[in-house]
Design a protein around this motif. Sequence first.
Motif, short mmCIF file in Angstrom:
data_model
loop_
_atom_site.label_atom_id
_atom_site.label_comp_id
_atom_site.label_asym_id
_atom_site.label_seq_id
_atom_site.Cartn_x
_atom_site.Cartn_y
_atom_site.Cartn_z
N ARG A 1 -4.53 44.83 64.34
CA ARG A 1 -3.86 46.00 64.91
C ARG A 1 -4.70 47.22 64.53
O ARG A 1 -5.08 47.39 63.37
CB ARG A 1 -2.45 46.17 64.34
CG ARG A 1 -1.53 44.95 64.37
CD ARG A 1 -1.30 44.42 65.76
NE ARG A 1 -0.12 43.59 65.95
CZ ARG A 1 -0.08 42.30 65.75
NH1 ARG A 1 -1.09 41.66 65.23
NH2 ARG A 1 1.01 41.63 66.06
N ASN A 2 -4.97 48.07 65.48
CA ASN A 2 -5.82 49.23 65.22
C ASN A 2 -5.03 50.44 64.74
O ASN A 2 -5.61 51.48 64.45
CB ASN A 2 -6.61 49.60 66.48
CG ASN A 2 -7.62 48.53 66.83
OD1 ASN A 2 -8.16 47.89 65.93
ND2 ASN A 2 -7.87 48.33 68.10
N VAL A 3 -3.74 50.31 64.65
CA VAL A 3 -2.92 51.44 64.21
C VAL A 3 -2.65 51.29 62.71
O VAL A 3 -2.00 50.33 62.29
CB VAL A 3 -1.58 51.47 64.98
CG1 VAL A 3 -0.72 52.63 64.51
CG2 VAL A 3 -1.82 51.53 66.46
N PRO A 4 -3.15 52.19 61.89
CA PRO A 4 -2.87 52.09 60.46
C PRO A 4 -1.42 52.45 60.16
O PRO A 4 -0.84 53.34 60.79
CB PRO A 4 -3.83 53.09 59.84
CG PRO A 4 -4.11 54.06 60.92
CD PRO A 4 -4.01 53.32 62.21
N LEU A 5 -0.83 51.75 59.20
CA LEU A 5 0.55 51.99 58.83
C LEU A 5 0.61 52.67 57.46
O LEU A 5 -0.20 52.39 56.58
CB LEU A 5 1.34 50.69 58.77
CG LEU A 5 1.49 49.95 60.10
CD1 LEU A 5 2.15 48.60 59.87
CD2 LEU A 5 2.31 50.78 61.06
N ARG A 6 1.57 53.52 57.32
CA ARG A 6 1.79 54.15 56.02
C ARG A 6 2.43 53.12 55.10
O ARG A 6 3.24 52.31 55.53
CB ARG A 6 2.72 55.35 56.20
CG ARG A 6 2.87 56.18 54.94
CD ARG A 6 3.52 57.47 55.28
NE ARG A 6 2.53 58.32 55.92
CZ ARG A 6 2.51 59.64 55.81
NH1 ARG A 6 3.43 60.26 55.13
NH2 ARG A 6 1.59 60.35 56.40
N TYR A 7 2.07 53.14 53.83
CA TYR A 7 2.58 52.16 52.88
C TYR A 7 4.09 52.27 52.76
O TYR A 7 4.64 53.34 52.53
CB TYR A 7 1.93 52.35 51.51
CG TYR A 7 2.46 51.40 50.48
CD1 TYR A 7 2.07 50.08 50.48
CD2 TYR A 7 3.38 51.82 49.53
CE1 TYR A 7 2.56 49.18 49.56
CE2 TYR A 7 3.88 50.93 48.60
CZ TYR A 7 3.48 49.62 48.62
OH TYR A 7 3.97 48.74 47.68
N ASP A 8 4.76 51.14 52.90
CA ASP A 8 6.20 51.07 52.76
C ASP A 8 6.52 49.77 52.02
O ASP A 8 6.12 48.69 52.46
CB ASP A 8 6.87 51.09 54.13
CG ASP A 8 8.38 51.09 54.03
OD1 ASP A 8 8.91 51.32 52.94
OD2 ASP A 8 9.02 50.86 55.09
N ARG A 9 7.21 49.87 50.91
CA ARG A 9 7.47 48.70 50.08
C ARG A 9 8.30 47.64 50.82
O ARG A 9 8.01 46.45 50.75
CB ARG A 9 8.19 49.14 48.81
CG ARG A 9 8.34 48.03 47.79
CD ARG A 9 9.06 48.56 46.55
NE ARG A 9 8.98 47.58 45.50
CZ ARG A 9 8.16 47.67 44.46
NH1 ARG A 9 7.35 48.71 44.34
NH2 ARG A 9 8.14 46.74 43.55
#
Length: 120
Positions: A34-42
């Motif tokens: 996936r080319n969309v980076p995700l913000r860290y979420d536990r």
Amino acid sequence: MKRNPRKVKWTKAFRKAAGKEMVVDGALDMERRRNVPLRYDRNLMMTTLTAMKKISEIRAKRERVFYKSRVISKKRTAEKTAMLKHVKMNMELVPTATRKRLEESKVLGQKVQNEDIEMA
């Protein structure tokens, strides 16, 4: 040297075209980049890890079924034909009751049933 990947036996394209790899499998789609980076979420990370375990289990199960349908079924038919050939060659060693049943059911010209081979 350029080669067609569908003709070179060690490539994934050849294996899929020849029916030696699983072509359509939903578990394979999960691994796409996936080319969309995700913000860290536990919470997202925990659900992702549990999903990865489930997907690996599902994939292993599907691969076992695929292997059984391809390889083991061919192996069983080869074993049955070998047993039939062995029975035909050594017909004098087969007990008379079983031999009569084999001749009555005309198995000598056709496939042998499992119970007939096992008794012989």
